[in-house]
Write an enzyme that holds these catalytic residues in place. Structure first.
Site, PDB file in Angstrom:
ATOM      1  N   VAL A   1       4.675  -5.372  -3.565  1.00 54.96           N
ATOM      2  CA  VAL A   1       4.757  -3.978  -3.113  1.00 54.96           C
ATOM      3  C   VAL A   1       3.374  -3.333  -3.152  1.00 54.96           C
ATOM      4  O   VAL A   1       2.976  -2.616  -2.223  1.00 54.96           O
ATOM      5  CB  VAL A   1       5.744  -3.180  -3.988  1.00 54.96           C
ATOM      6  CG1 VAL A   1       5.677  -1.694  -3.671  1.00 54.96           C
ATOM      7  CG2 VAL A   1       7.167  -3.696  -3.788  1.00 54.96           C
ATOM      8  N   HIS A   2       2.644  -3.583  -4.229  1.00 50.82           N
ATOM      9  CA  HIS A   2       1.301  -3.025  -4.399  1.00 50.82           C
ATOM     10  C   HIS A   2       0.371  -3.482  -3.276  1.00 50.82           C
ATOM     11  O   HIS A   2      -0.367  -2.676  -2.691  1.00 50.82           O
ATOM     12  CB  HIS A   2       0.758  -3.466  -5.761  1.00 50.82           C
ATOM     13  CG  HIS A   2      -0.635  -3.033  -6.033  1.00 50.82           C
ATOM     14  ND1 HIS A   2      -1.032  -1.707  -6.076  1.00 50.82           N
ATOM     15  CD2 HIS A   2      -1.767  -3.752  -6.293  1.00 50.82           C
ATOM     16  CE1 HIS A   2      -2.316  -1.617  -6.345  1.00 50.82           C
ATOM     17  NE2 HIS A   2      -2.792  -2.844  -6.473  1.00 50.82           N
ATOM     18  N   ILE A   3       0.405  -4.771  -2.960  1.00 51.65           N
ATOM     19  CA  ILE A   3      -0.454  -5.312  -1.906  1.00 51.65           C
ATOM     20  C   ILE A   3      -0.056  -4.749  -0.549  1.00 51.65           C
ATOM     21  O   ILE A   3      -0.914  -4.345   0.246  1.00 51.65           O
ATOM     22  CB  ILE A   3      -0.375  -6.852  -1.894  1.00 51.65           C
ATOM     23  CG1 ILE A   3      -0.974  -7.418  -3.187  1.00 51.65           C
ATOM     24  CG2 ILE A   3      -1.103  -7.427  -0.683  1.00 51.65           C
ATOM     25  CD1 ILE A   3      -0.777  -8.914  -3.364  1.00 51.65           C
TER      26      ILE A   3
END
Length: 223
Positions: free
Chosen positions: A178-180
């Site tokens: 999700v962060h990427i």
């Protein structure tokens, strides 16, 4: 030259604002690389179908030896990030409103959203989620690190720790994905962790309250 932020000259594309120091960027990439190596080595040990990944680390024996030490490095590296950023990731009313308007976030209607500090609610969720998960992964990892701690726990405790370790690793990997994705989706975000600076337009659009503080403060004045 004085900058009147209310009239937005700072949003010009050529204007940049410092977002991360060199130390913070190095710390971030050490954490990211270590997490990636941990993911690959952990998957290699998780299931026979993924055993081929051990070739990246010199074989099964070396993978088993390296994996827990990578966990130690990750804990130390993330702790460095935690000390730098925990205050900026504390929840506030703007975050609650941001979450309540998640539809506008997805649509990209950021003019309808509240002005934000350095991080939005999603980024804060990833930060605190990873902090908790990495701590649990480290503790359970110690329990199943048979070379050093195998004689201190029962077989049942070892099995339970292995199960919890695997489940927490799954959630940690999902959070990183999700962060990427978010970093790629919000154009210009990756540059903040490579060059350490963002354009005034990016800061004005995504983190306006933080930008106001940076411009009016002693550090972080735009170039």
């Amino acid at each position: 030259m004085a900058i009147d932020i209310e009239h937005r000259p700072i949003v010009q594309t050529r204007t940049t604002v410092r977002r991360y120091s060199a130390f913070a960027r190095v710390n971030h990439w050490i954490t990211a690389i270590t997490f990636s190596l941990l993911t690959l080595s952990g998957l290699a040990l998780f299931h026979p179908s993924l055993y081929f990944l051990t070739s990246l680390f010199g074989g099964g024996a070396l993978t088993r030896a390296i994996h827990p030490w990578l966990g130690v490095i990750l804990l130390i590296s993330f702790f460095g990030m935690f000390l730098q950023f925990w205050r900026q990731n504390l929840w506030n009313r703007d975050d609650t409103q941001w979450m309540s308007q998640i539809t506008d976030v997805v649509k990209g209607d950021e003019e309808k959203l509240p002005e934000l500090e350095k991080y939005n609610a999603g980024q804060k969720g990833v930060f605190w989620g990873q902090a908790l998960l990495i701590l649990v992964l480290f503790c359970t990892g110690l329990v199943i690190w048979d070379q050093y701690f195998g004689g201190y726990v029962t077989i049942e405790t070892n099995r339970l720790a292995a199960l919890v370790h695997a489940v927490m690793a799954f959630f940690a990997i999902m959070l990183i994905i999700v962060h990427i994705y978010a970093g790629i989706w919000v154009r210009g975000s990756v540059a903040s962790m490579t060059r350490g600076r963002v354009t005034g337009g990016w800061a004005w659009r995504h983190h306006r309250k933080w930008l106001r503080r940076e411009v009016r403060g002693d550090g972080g004045r735009p170039e």
